[in-house]
Design a protein around this motif. Structure first.
Motif, PDB file in Angstrom:
ATOM      1  N   ASP A  28      73.330 153.258  28.962  1.00  0.00           N
ATOM      2  CA  ASP A  28      74.177 152.509  28.035  1.00  0.00           C
ATOM      3  C   ASP A  28      73.384 151.603  27.099  1.00  0.00           C
ATOM      4  O   ASP A  28      73.963 150.720  26.461  1.00  0.00           O
ATOM      5  N   THR A  29      72.058 151.811  26.997  1.00  0.00           N
ATOM      6  CA  THR A  29      71.280 150.990  26.076  1.00  0.00           C
ATOM      7  C   THR A  29      71.739 151.272  24.643  1.00  0.00           C
ATOM      8  O   THR A  29      72.084 152.393  24.301  1.00  0.00           O
ATOM      9  N   GLY A  30      71.779 150.205  23.833  1.00  0.00           N
ATOM     10  CA  GLY A  30      72.231 150.328  22.454  1.00  0.00           C
ATOM     11  C   GLY A  30      73.705 150.013  22.282  1.00  0.00           C
ATOM     12  O   GLY A  30      74.161 149.779  21.168  1.00  0.00           O
ATOM     13  N   GLN A  31      74.457 149.991  23.371  1.00  0.00           N
ATOM     14  CA  GLN A  31      75.875 149.636  23.298  1.00  0.00           C
ATOM     15  C   GLN A  31      76.023 148.131  23.456  1.00  0.00           C
ATOM     16  O   GLN A  31      75.112 147.445  23.904  1.00  0.00           O
ATOM     17  N   THR A  32      77.192 147.620  23.104  1.00  0.00           N
ATOM     18  CA  THR A  32      77.452 146.205  23.363  1.00  0.00           C
ATOM     19  C   THR A  32      77.651 146.022  24.861  1.00  0.00           C
ATOM     20  O   THR A  32      77.950 146.978  25.594  1.00  0.00           O
ATOM     21  N   TYR A  33      77.497 144.786  25.302  1.00  0.00           N
ATOM     22  CA  TYR A  33      77.700 144.480  26.719  1.00  0.00           C
ATOM     23  C   TYR A  33      79.114 144.854  27.150  1.00  0.00           C
ATOM     24  O   TYR A  33      79.312 145.421  28.220  1.00  0.00           O
ATOM     25  N   ALA A  34      80.104 144.560  26.307  1.00  0.00           N
ATOM     26  CA  ALA A  34      81.493 144.883  26.644  1.00  0.00           C
ATOM     27  C   ALA A  34      81.684 146.392  26.830  1.00  0.00           C
ATOM     28  O   ALA A  34      82.337 146.826  27.784  1.00  0.00           O
ATOM     29  N   SER A  50      71.152 140.782  33.906  1.00  0.00           N
ATOM     30  CA  SER A  50      69.892 140.315  34.491  1.00  0.00           C
ATOM     31  C   SER A  50      69.191 139.304  33.586  1.00  0.00           C
ATOM     32  O   SER A  50      68.738 138.273  34.051  1.00  0.00           O
ATOM     33  N   THR A  51      69.093 139.586  32.305  1.00  0.00           N
ATOM     34  CA  THR A  51      68.436 138.667  31.363  1.00  0.00           C
ATOM     35  C   THR A  51      69.130 138.754  30.015  1.00  0.00           C
ATOM     36  O   THR A  51      69.830 139.728  29.726  1.00  0.00           O
ATOM     37  N   SER A  52      68.900 137.741  29.195  1.00  0.00           N
ATOM     38  CA  SER A  52      69.383 137.802  27.818  1.00  0.00           C
ATOM     39  C   SER A  52      68.400 137.069  26.917  1.00  0.00           C
ATOM     40  O   SER A  52      67.754 136.110  27.343  1.00  0.00           O
ATOM     41  N   ILE A  53      68.305 137.541  25.692  1.00  0.00           N
ATOM     42  CA  ILE A  53      67.449 136.940  24.674  1.00  0.00           C
ATOM     43  C   ILE A  53      68.353 136.490  23.544  1.00  0.00           C
ATOM     44  O   ILE A  53      69.190 137.255  23.074  1.00  0.00           O
ATOM     45  N   GLY A  54      68.189 135.249  23.082  1.00  0.00           N
ATOM     46  CA  GLY A  54      68.971 134.742  21.962  1.00  0.00           C
ATOM     47  C   GLY A  54      70.310 134.175  22.386  1.00  0.00           C
ATOM     48  O   GLY A  54      70.746 134.341  23.522  1.00  0.00           O
ATOM     49  N   PRO A  58      78.356 136.177  20.924  1.00  0.00           N
ATOM     50  CA  PRO A  58      79.067 136.046  22.197  1.00  0.00           C
ATOM     51  C   PRO A  58      78.567 137.138  23.152  1.00  0.00           C
ATOM     52  O   PRO A  58      78.146 138.214  22.717  1.00  0.00           O
ATOM     53  N   GLN A  59      78.602 136.870  24.438  1.00  0.00           N
ATOM     54  CA  GLN A  59      78.066 137.813  25.424  1.00  0.00           C
ATOM     55  C   GLN A  59      78.623 139.221  25.247  1.00  0.00           C
ATOM     56  O   GLN A  59      77.887 140.205  25.343  1.00  0.00           O
TER      57      GLN A  59
END
Length: 91
Positions: A28-34, A50-54, A58-59
């Motif tokens: 699912d890389t490249g998709q939004t978290y939602a 696990s981690t976030s940058i910036g 919104p999440q």
């Protein structure tokens, strides 16, 4: 001794086949978290950030940049929450 080596090869091959027998988790890389969270939950996985940058988005709108499936069936997602840079030529 000649019988032991072929038997060992069969045992190792069988064990490797069993390790890879689980269902594959979609990438699912490249998709939004939602989007990723919904798709993975629909497949029965527990999703963990696990981690976030910036902190500019919104999440739910952050992009998934890395995905890792743990041995216990959880899927860990790393997020990029920076706004996308403008495309070349746009101001």
């Amino acid at each position: 001794m000649e019988l032991v080596r072929p038997l060992a090869a069969v045992v190792v091959t069988g064990a490797l086949a069993l390790l890879g027998a689980g269902p594959a988790v979609a990438d699912d890389t490249g998709q939004t978290y939602a989007q990723a969270q919904e798709a993975l939950k629909d497949q029965g996985y527990k999703v963990i950030q696990s981690t976030s940058i910036g902190d500019q988005l919104p999440q739910s709108e952050c992009l998934v940049v890395k995905q890792l499936t743990t041995a216990n069936g959880h899927v860990m997602l790393s997020l990029n929450c920076n706004k996308k840079p403008a495309a070349a030529g746009n101001r």
